[in-house]
Design a protein around this motif. Structure first.
Motif, PDB file in Angstrom:
ATOM      1  N   UNK A 233    -126.507 -50.882 -30.301  1.00  0.00           N
ATOM      2  CA  UNK A 233    -125.671 -52.091 -30.265  1.00  0.00           C
ATOM      3  C   UNK A 233    -126.525 -53.253 -30.716  1.00  0.00           C
ATOM      4  N   UNK A 234    -125.933 -54.123 -31.545  1.00  0.00           N
ATOM      5  CA  UNK A 234    -126.651 -55.320 -31.976  1.00  0.00           C
ATOM      6  C   UNK A 234    -125.822 -56.543 -31.583  1.00  0.00           C
ATOM      7  N   UNK A 281    -121.334 -54.398 -33.466  1.00  0.00           N
ATOM      8  CA  UNK A 281    -122.070 -55.650 -33.646  1.00  0.00           C
ATOM      9  C   UNK A 281    -121.256 -56.731 -32.945  1.00  0.00           C
ATOM     10  N   UNK A 282    -121.884 -57.372 -31.966  1.00  0.00           N
ATOM     11  CA  UNK A 282    -121.205 -58.389 -31.162  1.00  0.00           C
ATOM     12  C   UNK A 282    -121.752 -59.753 -31.531  1.00  0.00           C
ATOM     13  N   UNK A 283    -120.863 -60.635 -32.028  1.00  0.00           N
ATOM     14  CA  UNK A 283    -121.248 -62.009 -32.302  1.00  0.00           C
ATOM     15  C   UNK A 283    -120.980 -62.866 -31.087  1.00  0.00           C
ATOM     16  N   UNK A 284    -122.048 -63.400 -30.488  1.00  0.00           N
ATOM     17  CA  UNK A 284    -121.958 -64.117 -29.219  1.00  0.00           C
ATOM     18  C   UNK A 284    -121.975 -65.621 -29.465  1.00  0.00           C
ATOM     19  N   UNK A 297    -118.314 -60.223 -19.539  1.00  0.00           N
ATOM     20  CA  UNK A 297    -116.967 -59.670 -19.663  1.00  0.00           C
ATOM     21  C   UNK A 297    -116.806 -58.721 -20.854  1.00  0.00           C
ATOM     22  N   UNK A 298    -117.615 -58.854 -21.892  1.00  0.00           N
ATOM     23  CA  UNK A 298    -117.465 -58.006 -23.078  1.00  0.00           C
ATOM     24  C   UNK A 298    -118.631 -57.031 -23.204  1.00  0.00           C
ATOM     25  N   UNK A 299    -119.860 -57.551 -23.369  1.00  0.00           N
ATOM     26  CA  UNK A 299    -121.008 -56.651 -23.499  1.00  0.00           C
ATOM     27  C   UNK A 299    -121.164 -55.788 -22.254  1.00  0.00           C
TER      28      UNK A 299
END
Length: 608
Positions: A233-234, A281-284, A297-299
């Motif tokens: 995961x990035x 890929x999670x853009x925070x 709540x997401x990651x």
């Protein structure tokens, strides 16, 4: 070119889409026992051998044959004929079936005597009493705790398989500087990845933080590809919104498929999730509190889906101290401070916003306002997810009102008595109303030293209420200006103001009245800022010509100061609560010479 997210996906739908796109992985790694705390077992753990392996003594004493001891009494003590001296943990010799503690014997000429008979297997630990060889020690999916280590080592387990999730965390932004560098104006210390690493590591993941990447699509793409090669995961920190330098959407969109961009959550709306080569890929968001919401709540939900359980989070049903409004269609998460006031637990909200980090630091929990609610009414029961141990709530005192250094320093003094002071910001009027509603332990108020202030702003709203009033500070206020003010030509200068009801506003109105100036013709009279520091900054930066602020702030900004009067800060407590041990400690601390000296020493430091 950055593209605006057009559709906000509801939180439940976003989480469901995430789970569909990224099924649980079976990645496992083996780690030594000493590095296993916080990791999650990937398979059951079984004892290598029984503990104890044979019968052993529980205490120091004598191994005996229980059949030889019947009849022993206080009046008819018996000498031990067949016995063996034994220590705790030693193997019980053959033919013996009990242990008499040395404290229950006395020695007479080298022979031990007893006054009480021994039952079979008394004070003996049987083989396998703790665990038997091959018996389950820990199940699959268990997060290893510090106290688990000793047991596992005892059972012969020195290495174990744990679930493996590797996370790469990339900070992006031209304005960012690393920890330890003093930021220049317009720069920000990069902290989101530090926070993300700590939170996700506690869940059992293995995290790697990469160097700061400037706002350049090619550089972001290169860093992302490098991280994807090494991780499951990035997370891209910042760059997921819609500004002219937010490139995350374009970069991940070119490499893979965007699953959603924007979710109906506050704070945390501009979040991005994409699949690149089958990896998420999670853009925070860049705002810290918004980033915390997305991490939790997401990651956190993704890691739980992958087999790393959510961190334990205490919950408490409490009453909301004041009404909270919320927009339909948004899941909102609001930081609160919880304290027990006169037998009832109340949650008092802190300011909301993705960038107000101190709201989270000062809080001891948060509440979730579901998307289908427009808000929560005062007095309504709500469930708080605690961010501290539940035991801390019993020693938490809630002070509502004006938050300034005197009140926060009072909290430091109170800590020595074992209590935690939570200061929840509100106007003087809001503080008085909270005291009237009995939703706080104390109120912090600021009043101008005028004849009518106490009656108009306090007593009229608390008729018949017996109050303890402790003065904690007194501040001189006046007009701060860059140069001389020509009262005869009020149109020639610009004001910066504070909200109605503040001491600064009262003194400004009184000065205008004395000078015969109509407030309606004063430029900037309606331009309000929330804090005295903002007034001094506006005048010092040339945004305004004059405004009311404390004398010390005017001096620090190099401004001319014209005294207008004094503002006094009080701590108010209902006398009916004064018998509470925590409230009594608060009042004692506020009245103590130590607190007064502490404030004086800090004032001397600032003056120096």
């Amino acid at each position: 070119m950055s593209r605006r997210y057009l559709n906000l996906t509801p939180l439940p739908e976003a989480l469901a889409a995430m789970r569909r796109a990224f099924p649980p992985s079976d990645h496992v790694e083996t780690v030594p026992l000493c590095l296993a705390v916080g990791r999650v077992t990937a398979e059951p753990l079984y004892a290598e051998y029984s503990v104890p392996e044979v019968e052993i003594a529980k205490f120091d004493g004598y191994a005996v044959k229980s059949r030889d001891t019947p009849g022993a009494q206080d009046q008819r003590p018996l000498p031990l004929r067949e016995y063996a001296r034994i220590n705790t943990g030693e193997i019980l010799p053959p033919s013996f079936d009990a242990v008499v503690m040395v404290e229950d014997t006395w020695d007479d000429g080298g022979t031990p005597w007893i006054r009480k008979s021994a039952a079979p297997w008394q004070n003996v630990r049987h083989a396998g009493e703790d665990i038997r060889a091959g018996e389950l020690a820990l199940p699959k999916g268990h997060r290893i705790r510090p106290f688990d280590l000793g047991a596992l080592a005892t059972y012969g387990i020195t290495r174990l398989a744990v679930r493996s999730v590797r996370i790469g965390i990339i900070p992006t932004g031209n304005d960012l500087v690393p920890l330890g560098v003093v930021p220049a104006p317009g720069q920000t210390i990069e902290t989101n990845t530090l926070m993300a690493e700590a939170y996700l590591t506690r869940m059992g993941a293995t995290c790697r933080r990469y160097e700061i990447v400037p706002d350049d699509p090619d550089l972001i793409r290169s860093a992302l590809e490098t991280a994807l090669d090494a991780n499951d995961l990035v997370i891209l920190s910042a760059g997921s919104s819609a500004g002219s330098r937010d490139f995350s959407r374009d970069v991940v969109g070119a490499l893979g498929e965007v699953i959603f961009h924007g979710i109906a959550v506050r704070p945390g709306k501009p979040v991005l999730l994409a699949s690149v080569g089958g990896k998420p890929v999670l853009g925070m968001p860049g705002y810290p509190v918004a980033a915390q919401t997305i991490l939790r709540e997401v990651a956190g939900s993704l890691l739980a889906w992958w087999g790393l359980p959510a961190l334990p989070e205490g919950e408490l049903d409490v009453r909301l101290s004041r009404r909270l409004a919320s927009d339909l269609g948004f899941d909102e998460f609001v930081p609160v401070s919880v304290g027990r006031v006169n037998g009832t637990c109340f949650a008092t909200p802190h300011p909301r916003g993705g960038g107000i980090q101190m709201a989270v630091v000062r809080a001891n929990g948060y509440i979730h306002i579901p998307a289908e609610r427009e808000g929560i009414e005062a007095g309504e029961e709500v469930r708080v997810r605690l961010t501290v141990s539940p035991a801390e709530i019993a020693r938490t005192l809630i002070c509502v009102g004006v938050r300034d250094p005197t009140i926060t320093e009072l909290g430091n003094c109170l800590a020595d008595a074992g209590y935690l002071l939570h200061c929840c910001k509100a106007s003087t009027m809001g503080a008085v109303l909270a005291l009237r509603a009995k939703t706080c332990h104390a109120a912090s108020i600021s009043l101008p030293e005028t004849e009518a202030a106490w009656n108009d702003q306090v007593l009229r709203y608390l008729p018949g209420v017996d109050l303890l009033r402790v003065q904690v500070a007194r501040t001189e206020l006046g007009l701060a200006s860059a140069g001389d003010l020509d009262a005869g030509n009020p149109a020639s200068f610009r004001f910066i103001n504070q909200p109605k009801g503040t001491a600064a506003r009262v003194f400004l109105d009184a000065w205008l009245a004395r000078e015969g100036i109509d407030a309606g013709i004063v430029t900037g009279y309606g331009h309000e800022v929330r804090t005295p520091a903002a007034v001094a900054a506006a005048v010092g930066n040339g945004f305004a010509d004059a405004g009311v602020c404390p004398a010390a702030m005017a001096r620090e900004a190099g401004l001319r100061f014209t005294p207008l009067g004094y503002e006094t800060r009080y701590l108010l407590v209902r006398k009916e609560l004064a018998a509470d041990e925590g409230v009594a400690s608060l009042v004692r601390a506020a009245r103590s010479p130590e607190f007064e000296e502490h404030l004086r020493s800090r004032e001397r430091c600032r003056a120096g």
